[in-house]
Write a protein that holds these residues in place. Structure first.
Motif, PDB file in Angstrom:
ATOM      1  N   TYR A 274       0.826  -1.280  -0.093  1.00 34.46           N
ATOM      2  CA  TYR A 274       0.251   0.062  -0.038  1.00 34.46           C
ATOM      3  C   TYR A 274       0.732   1.215   0.031  1.00 34.46           C
ATOM      4  O   TYR A 274       0.337   2.429  -0.096  1.00 34.46           O
ATOM      5  CB  TYR A 274      -1.014  -0.001   1.181  1.00 34.46           C
ATOM      6  CG  TYR A 274      -1.816  -1.321   1.298  1.00 34.46           C
ATOM      7  CD1 TYR A 274      -2.661  -1.616   0.245  1.00 34.46           C
ATOM      8  CD2 TYR A 274      -2.000  -2.199   2.307  1.00 34.46           C
ATOM      9  CE1 TYR A 274      -3.527  -2.857   0.136  1.00 34.46           C
ATOM     10  CE2 TYR A 274      -2.653  -3.356   2.445  1.00 34.46           C
ATOM     11  CZ  TYR A 274      -3.513  -3.554   1.294  1.00 34.46           C
ATOM     12  OH  TYR A 274      -4.320  -4.746   1.328  1.00 34.46           O
ATOM     13  N   ALA A 275       2.170   1.223   0.161  1.00 35.79           N
ATOM     14  CA  ALA A 275       3.018   2.238  -0.007  1.00 35.79           C
ATOM     15  C   ALA A 275       3.999   2.063  -0.879  1.00 35.79           C
ATOM     16  O   ALA A 275       5.085   3.193  -0.705  1.00 35.79           O
ATOM     17  CB  ALA A 275       3.515   2.642   1.570  1.00 35.79           C
ATOM     18  N   ASN A 276       4.427   0.916  -1.304  1.00 34.64           N
ATOM     19  CA  ASN A 276       5.403   0.969  -2.231  1.00 34.64           C
ATOM     20  C   ASN A 276       6.639   0.954  -1.613  1.00 34.64           C
ATOM     21  O   ASN A 276       7.615   1.672  -2.297  1.00 34.64           O
ATOM     22  CB  ASN A 276       5.106   1.407  -3.521  1.00 34.64           C
ATOM     23  CG  ASN A 276       5.945   1.007  -4.894  1.00 34.64           C
ATOM     24  OD1 ASN A 276       6.363  -0.319  -4.942  1.00 34.64           O
ATOM     25  ND2 ASN A 276       6.472   1.834  -5.812  1.00 34.64           N
ATOM     26  N   LEU A 277       6.910   0.600  -0.385  1.00 33.04           N
ATOM     27  CA  LEU A 277       8.054   0.747   0.287  1.00 33.04           C
ATOM     28  C   LEU A 277       8.688  -0.621   0.780  1.00 33.04           C
ATOM     29  O   LEU A 277       8.073  -1.516   1.229  1.00 33.04           O
ATOM     30  CB  LEU A 277       7.901   1.659   1.634  1.00 33.04           C
ATOM     31  CG  LEU A 277       8.072   2.808   1.386  1.00 33.04           C
ATOM     32  CD1 LEU A 277       7.589   3.524   2.969  1.00 33.04           C
ATOM     33  CD2 LEU A 277       9.314   3.329   1.207  1.00 33.04           C
ATOM     34  N   LYS A 278      10.034  -0.810   0.410  1.00 29.36           N
ATOM     35  CA  LYS A 278      10.691  -2.010   1.191  1.00 29.36           C
ATOM     36  C   LYS A 278      11.224  -1.709   2.455  1.00 29.36           C
ATOM     37  O   LYS A 278      12.069  -0.671   2.453  1.00 29.36           O
ATOM     38  CB  LYS A 278      12.112  -2.711  -0.044  1.00 29.36           C
ATOM     39  CG  LYS A 278      12.668  -3.893   0.587  1.00 29.36           C
ATOM     40  CD  LYS A 278      13.599  -4.150  -0.407  1.00 29.36           C
ATOM     41  CE  LYS A 278      14.969  -3.226  -0.395  1.00 29.36           C
ATOM     42  NZ  LYS A 278      15.604  -3.092   0.730  1.00 29.36           N
ATOM     43  N   VAL A 279      10.699  -2.563   3.244  1.00 26.42           N
ATOM     44  CA  VAL A 279      11.150  -1.887   4.698  1.00 26.42           C
ATOM     45  C   VAL A 279      11.907  -3.189   5.331  1.00 26.42           C
ATOM     46  O   VAL A 279      11.299  -4.425   5.135  1.00 26.42           O
ATOM     47  CB  VAL A 279       9.828  -1.616   5.416  1.00 26.42           C
ATOM     48  CG1 VAL A 279      10.180  -1.288   7.158  1.00 26.42           C
ATOM     49  CG2 VAL A 279       9.325  -0.451   4.988  1.00 26.42           C
ATOM     50  N   GLU A 280      12.695  -3.278   6.159  1.00 21.41           N
ATOM     51  CA  GLU A 280      13.172  -4.315   7.230  1.00 21.41           C
ATOM     52  C   GLU A 280      12.280  -4.478   8.191  1.00 21.41           C
ATOM     53  O   GLU A 280      11.592  -3.611   8.590  1.00 21.41           O
ATOM     54  CB  GLU A 280      14.573  -3.916   7.473  1.00 21.41           C
ATOM     55  CG  GLU A 280      14.849  -2.809   8.459  1.00 21.41           C
ATOM     56  CD  GLU A 280      16.340  -2.626   8.788  1.00 21.41           C
ATOM     57  OE1 GLU A 280      16.806  -3.226   9.858  1.00 21.41           O
ATOM     58  OE2 GLU A 280      16.943  -1.823   8.213  1.00 21.41           O
ATOM     59  N   PRO A 281      12.385  -5.501   8.834  1.00 23.54           N
ATOM     60  CA  PRO A 281      11.323  -6.060   9.730  1.00 23.54           C
ATOM     61  C   PRO A 281      11.506  -4.984  11.073  1.00 23.54           C
ATOM     62  O   PRO A 281      10.357  -4.357  11.740  1.00 23.54           O
ATOM     63  CB  PRO A 281      11.728  -7.377  10.565  1.00 23.54           C
ATOM     64  CG  PRO A 281      11.977  -7.846   9.319  1.00 23.54           C
ATOM     65  CD  PRO A 281      12.922  -6.773   8.388  1.00 23.54           C
ATOM     66  N   THR A 282      12.700  -4.551  11.623  1.00 21.57           N
ATOM     67  CA  THR A 282      12.690  -3.341  12.543  1.00 21.57           C
ATOM     68  C   THR A 282      12.080  -2.173  12.026  1.00 21.57           C
ATOM     69  O   THR A 282      11.450  -1.604  12.982  1.00 21.57           O
ATOM     70  CB  THR A 282      14.152  -3.200  12.972  1.00 21.57           C
ATOM     71  OG1 THR A 282      14.867  -4.336  13.027  1.00 21.57           O
ATOM     72  CG2 THR A 282      14.365  -2.122  14.053  1.00 21.57           C
ATOM     73  N   GLY A 283      12.341  -1.746  10.770  1.00 21.17           N
ATOM     74  CA  GLY A 283      11.474  -0.526  10.134  1.00 21.17           C
ATOM     75  C   GLY A 283      10.157  -0.633  10.283  1.00 21.17           C
ATOM     76  O   GLY A 283       9.429   0.209  10.285  1.00 21.17           O
ATOM     77  N   ALA A 284       9.452  -1.983  10.274  1.00 20.61           N
ATOM     78  CA  ALA A 284       8.003  -2.078  10.277  1.00 20.61           C
ATOM     79  C   ALA A 284       7.408  -2.093  11.701  1.00 20.61           C
ATOM     80  O   ALA A 284       6.093  -2.001  11.682  1.00 20.61           O
ATOM     81  CB  ALA A 284       7.777  -3.534   9.397  1.00 20.61           C
ATOM     82  N   CYS A 304       4.645   7.553  11.455  1.00 19.33           N
ATOM     83  CA  CYS A 304       5.254   6.363  11.774  1.00 19.33           C
ATOM     84  C   CYS A 304       6.667   6.393  10.956  1.00 19.33           C
ATOM     85  O   CYS A 304       6.911   6.650  10.069  1.00 19.33           O
ATOM     86  CB  CYS A 304       4.608   5.125  11.185  1.00 19.33           C
ATOM     87  SG  CYS A 304       3.090   4.210  12.190  1.00 19.33           S
ATOM     88  N   ILE A 305       7.725   6.174  12.060  1.00 23.21           N
ATOM     89  CA  ILE A 305       8.997   6.289  11.468  1.00 23.21           C
ATOM     90  C   ILE A 305       9.575   4.779  11.042  1.00 23.21           C
ATOM     91  O   ILE A 305       9.389   4.105  11.575  1.00 23.21           O
ATOM     92  CB  ILE A 305      10.081   6.817  12.435  1.00 23.21           C
ATOM     93  CG1 ILE A 305       9.687   8.135  12.811  1.00 23.21           C
ATOM     94  CG2 ILE A 305      11.559   6.719  12.117  1.00 23.21           C
ATOM     95  CD1 ILE A 305      10.666   8.739  13.907  1.00 23.21           C
ATOM     96  N   VAL A 306       9.898   4.759   9.730  1.00 21.23           N
ATOM     97  CA  VAL A 306      10.610   3.583   9.272  1.00 21.23           C
ATOM     98  C   VAL A 306      11.889   3.846   9.364  1.00 21.23           C
ATOM     99  O   VAL A 306      12.730   4.497   8.573  1.00 21.23           O
ATOM    100  CB  VAL A 306      10.061   3.361   7.659  1.00 21.23           C
ATOM    101  CG1 VAL A 306      10.883   2.074   6.967  1.00 21.23           C
ATOM    102  CG2 VAL A 306       8.538   2.913   7.574  1.00 21.23           C
ATOM    103  N   SER A 307      12.694   2.956  10.017  1.00 21.65           N
ATOM    104  CA  SER A 307      14.101   3.143  10.587  1.00 21.65           C
ATOM    105  C   SER A 307      15.118   2.752   9.489  1.00 21.65           C
ATOM    106  O   SER A 307      16.133   3.380   9.406  1.00 21.65           O
ATOM    107  CB  SER A 307      14.311   2.592  12.112  1.00 21.65           C
ATOM    108  OG  SER A 307      13.988   1.125  11.874  1.00 21.65           O
ATOM    109  N   GLY A 308      14.902   1.757   8.833  1.00 23.35           N
ATOM    110  CA  GLY A 308      15.336   1.340   7.699  1.00 23.35           C
ATOM    111  C   GLY A 308      14.796   0.144   6.558  1.00 23.35           C
ATOM    112  O   GLY A 308      13.707  -0.320   6.958  1.00 23.35           O
TER     113      GLY A 308
END
Length: 322
Positions: A274-284, A304-308
Motif C-alpha cells: 500500500y506504500a510501495n516501500l521495501k522495509v526491514e522488520p525493525t523498520g516495520a 510512523c518512522i521507518v528506521s531502515g
C-alpha cells in the motif's frame, strides 16, 4: 531542555549546532502520506522513511555526527548491521578504519554492506561471547582505538534528533511512533520534540520477544534481557536500553507498545502493498504498533518512522509470500 546527568553535554546549544552542521552530510527523510493505510487504520498517517538515507537507515545520521567529532583513526563498534554499515561508510568518507563486531546470525546483506564500505567484520556467536565482551577484547588489542557506541552516546542521540527536526517542521502531529532497540532513535526524537517545544506524544514500538524497554518503563528501573532476543526485528536484538537513552526515554515517552513478530511481518507486507516501500522488520515495528493497538490511534495525526530498509532478500521474500 532538561539537564541529563548521564550526558551534561546534551544541551540546547549543542543540539542547535548539530542541526546547523549535520544536514549538509545527510539525506532528508522521505515524508509519504499513507492514504490507503490511513483509511484502513482510521487515522491520518504519514510515513517518515529512512530507507533512502545513506546506507539505508537512520543510523548514518548518528554515525557521521559521532565520527566527525573525534580525532582517532581506528574505530571499533558492535552492530547487528545498520550501525555497522553507517560507521563503515562514515569512516570511508572521513579517512578512518573500522572493525564491526556482528552476530553470526546477522543478515547477509548487512554483512556484505559493511565489507563493501571497507569495514572489517568480526562475526561472533552471541551464545558464547557477548558483543560488549568481544569489543573489549578488540580494544585491548588495538590501544588507542575509539569505541563507537550505537546508541548510548550524546552525539549519537543528537545526530538522530535531526530526523524529528525534519518531521516536526513538516507537520503538526499528535503522535510519533518510533522503533525501539537500544533507544538511540527514540531518545533522539524526544530530544528534538522538547527542543522544538512541540506537543506530539512519542510512542515506542518494541518487539514483544525483546520487551526490555517496555518492562523498564512499567517498573521504573532499567531492565535487561538475559540473552539477545529471538525476534525477526534484528535491529532490536539488544540486551537493554543505553543508560543515557533510558534517562531520556523514562522522562519523555508516552508509552511503549510490544509488537508480536506476526504483526511486524503484516506491517512489512502492508508497506509493500500500500506504500510501495521495501522495509526491514525493525523498520516495520512502528506500523506494527498501530496494528497491535489500532483503537489508540483512531482519528489522530500519526507519523510512523521507518528506521531502515536493509533486509535479507530471502527473509523479505518469505515475509511477503507467507
Amino acid at each position: 531542555m532538561s539537564p541529563y546527568a548521564t550526558a551534561p553535554e546534551l544541551t540546547d546549544e549543542y543540539i542547535t549546532s548539530v542541526w546547523e552542521t549535520l544536514p549538509r552530510y545527510i539525506r532528508p527523510t522521505l515524508l509519504l502520506p499513507g492514504a490507503v493505510l490511513s483509511a484502513q487504520l482510521n487515522c491520518d498517517l504519514t510515513i517518515a522513511s529512512e530507507t533512502f538515507q545513506y546506507t539505508g537507515s537512520f543510523k548514518f545520521r548518528a554515525a557521521y555526527n559521532l565520527l566527525s567529532s573525534i580525532s582517532q583513526r581506528d574505530i571499533v563498534t558492535a552492530s547487528s548491521g545498520n550501525f555497522g554499515q553507517a560507521v563503515a561508510y562514515a569512516c570511508k568518507l572521513l579517512g578512518k578504519m573500522c572493525t564491526v563486531v556482528m552476530p553470526d546470525t546477522s543478515a547477509q546483506v548487512k554483512i556484505a554492506a559493511v565489507q563493501s564500505h571497507g569495514g572489517i567484520v568480526d562475526l561472533i556467536d552471541v551464545r558464547k561471547i557477548s558483543r560488549n565482551d568481544r569489543v573489549q577484547q578488540l580494544l585491548t588489542d588495538q590501544p588507542g582505538a575509539f569505541y563507537a557506541q550505537a546508541y548510548d552516546d550524546y552525539r549519537v542521540v543528537a545526530g538522530n534528533s535531526t530526523l524529528s527536526k525534519e518531521i516536526l517542521h513538516a507537520g503538526d502531529f499528535d503522535v510519533l511512533v518510533v522503533p525501539v532497540g537500544g533507544g538511540g532513535l527514540c531518545s533522539g526524537q524526544i530530544i528534538a520534540r522538547d527542543h522544538l517545544h512541540a506537543r506530539a506524544d512519542i510512542i515506542g514500538a518494541e518487539p514483544l520477544q525483546g520487551n526490555d524497554a517496555a518492562r523498564s518503563l512499567r517498573s521504573g528501573q532499567l531492565t535487561h534481557n538475559e540473552h539477545e532476543p529471538d525476534t525477526l526485528a534484528d535491529g532490536a536484538r539488544t540486551l537493554s536500553l543505553g543508560a543515557l537513552n533510558w534517562e531520556i526515554i523514562q522522562l519523555g515517552i508516552a508509552d511503549i507498545i510490544e509488537v508480536p513478530d506476526a504483526l511486524t511481518l503484516e506491517a512489512l507486507r502492508r508497506y509493500f502493498l500500500y506504500a510501495n516501500l521495501k522495509v526491514e522488520p525493525t523498520g516495520a515495528l512502528s506500523l506494527g504498533a498501530l496494528l497491535t493497538q489500532p483503537e489508540r490511534f483512531h482519528g489522530k495525526r500519526v507519523c510512523c518512522i521507518v528506521s531502515g530498509g536493509n533486509v535479507d532478500p530471502l527473509v523479505y521474500t518469505r515475509a511477503l509470500v507467507e
